[in-house]
Design a protein around this motif. Structure first.
Motif, PDB file in Angstrom:
ATOM      1  N   THR A   4       0.728  -1.156  -0.157  1.00  0.00           N
ATOM      2  CA  THR A   4      -0.005  -0.010  -0.012  1.00  0.00           C
ATOM      3  C   THR A   4       0.862   1.353  -0.007  1.00  0.00           C
ATOM      4  OG1 THR A   4      -0.413  -0.163   2.489  1.00  0.00           O
ATOM      5  CG2 THR A   4      -2.010  -1.152   1.190  1.00  0.00           C
ATOM      6  N   SER A   5       2.027   1.276   0.404  1.00  0.00           N
ATOM      7  CA  SER A   5       2.925   2.348   0.335  1.00  0.00           C
ATOM      8  C   SER A   5       4.430   1.791   0.556  1.00  0.00           C
ATOM      9  CB  SER A   5       2.544   3.420   1.321  1.00  0.00           C
ATOM     10  OG  SER A   5       2.321   3.021   2.733  1.00  0.00           O
ATOM     11  N   GLN A   6       5.240   2.879   0.367  1.00  0.00           N
ATOM     12  CA  GLN A   6       6.653   2.449   0.619  1.00  0.00           C
ATOM     13  C   GLN A   6       7.124   3.661   1.669  1.00  0.00           C
ATOM     14  OE1 GLN A   6       9.073   0.480  -0.282  1.00  0.00           O
ATOM     15  NE2 GLN A   6       7.824  -0.542  -2.117  1.00  0.00           N
ATOM     16  N   LEU A   7       6.949   3.346   2.818  1.00  0.00           N
ATOM     17  CA  LEU A   7       7.248   4.515   4.233  1.00  0.00           C
ATOM     18  C   LEU A   7       8.664   4.525   4.334  1.00  0.00           C
ATOM     19  CD1 LEU A   7       4.175   4.093   6.389  1.00  0.00           C
ATOM     20  CD2 LEU A   7       4.309   5.553   4.448  1.00  0.00           C
ATOM     21  N   GLU A  25       3.389  -1.756   4.242  1.00  0.00           N
ATOM     22  CA  GLU A  25       3.875  -0.439   4.015  1.00  0.00           C
ATOM     23  C   GLU A  25       5.256  -0.198   4.332  1.00  0.00           C
ATOM     24  OE1 GLU A  25       1.383   0.970   7.469  1.00  0.00           O
ATOM     25  OE2 GLU A  25       0.073   2.164   5.898  1.00  0.00           O
ATOM     26  N   ARG A  44       7.745   8.085   8.470  1.00  0.00           N
ATOM     27  CA  ARG A  44       8.451   7.619   7.105  1.00  0.00           C
ATOM     28  C   ARG A  44       9.861   7.790   7.509  1.00  0.00           C
ATOM     29  NH1 ARG A  44       7.837  10.932   2.024  1.00  0.00           N
ATOM     30  NH2 ARG A  44       8.165   8.570   1.148  1.00  0.00           N
TER      31      ARG A  44
END
Ligand code: ZN
Length: 162
Positions: free
Chosen positions: A19-22, A77, A123
């Motif tokens: 869902t993301s690349q934190l 994530e 992040r």
């Protein structure tokens, strides 16, 4: 990631679903030696994207487009890196350099910010412990290695021109 040892595992991860690349989550192995065999065993039920030896060798087991099974609720994530050795001992200089190599790549390819974070909703360069119970309730990688994250980020700035 190019330029490192690729040892893709066939078990113990989920394809896609990110869902993301934190950023990158730092872990401690509490042991020595490559984790490829262990993460290839279906009974293990866990994995990580990267592993770094005491000498700074880097192995990649899972694509960062996929979910390694490392920090439970954080798997979709975050990218994970295991570091050989024990929580009571600091990362070697070679390990700091190696984690910095991975981080510099992620900063370029996935816009990881050059900062340390202690929030699972933040992040940057985090720790397994920051996720609390939803991430399995681990103290990993311990305060010594967690305290070396600023040195990793400094190394990224010094050595990788970011
Ligand atoms: Zn961990």
């Amino acid at each position: 990631m190019p330029g490192i040892i690729q040892k893709p595992i066939k078990e113990n991860f989920s394809r896609g679903g990110r869902t993301s690349q934190l950023g990158l989550v730092l872990h401690v192995q509490e042991g020595e030696g490559s984790l490829f065999e262990r993460f290839s065993d279906p009974a293990t039920r866990s994995s990580a994207h990267f592993w770094v030896s005491q000498a700074g060798e880097i192995e990649q087991y899972v694509s960062v487009q996929d979910q390694a099974w490392t920090q439970s609720a954080g798997n979709a994530e975050w990218v994970s890196i295991e570091t050989s050795g024990f929580a009571g001992k600091p990362l070697t200089t070679a390990q700091v350099d190696a984690v910095a190599r991975v981080y510099a790549w992620g900063a370029r390819e996935h816009s990881w910010p050059l900062e340390v974070t202690d929030s699972s909703k933040g992040r940057g360069l985090g720790t397994h412990a920051m996720g609390g119970a939803p991430w399995g309730g681990h103290a990993c990688p311990g305060t010594i290695r967690a305290g070396q994250r600023e040195a990793v980020i400094s190394r990224v700035r010094q050595s990788h021109g970011i």
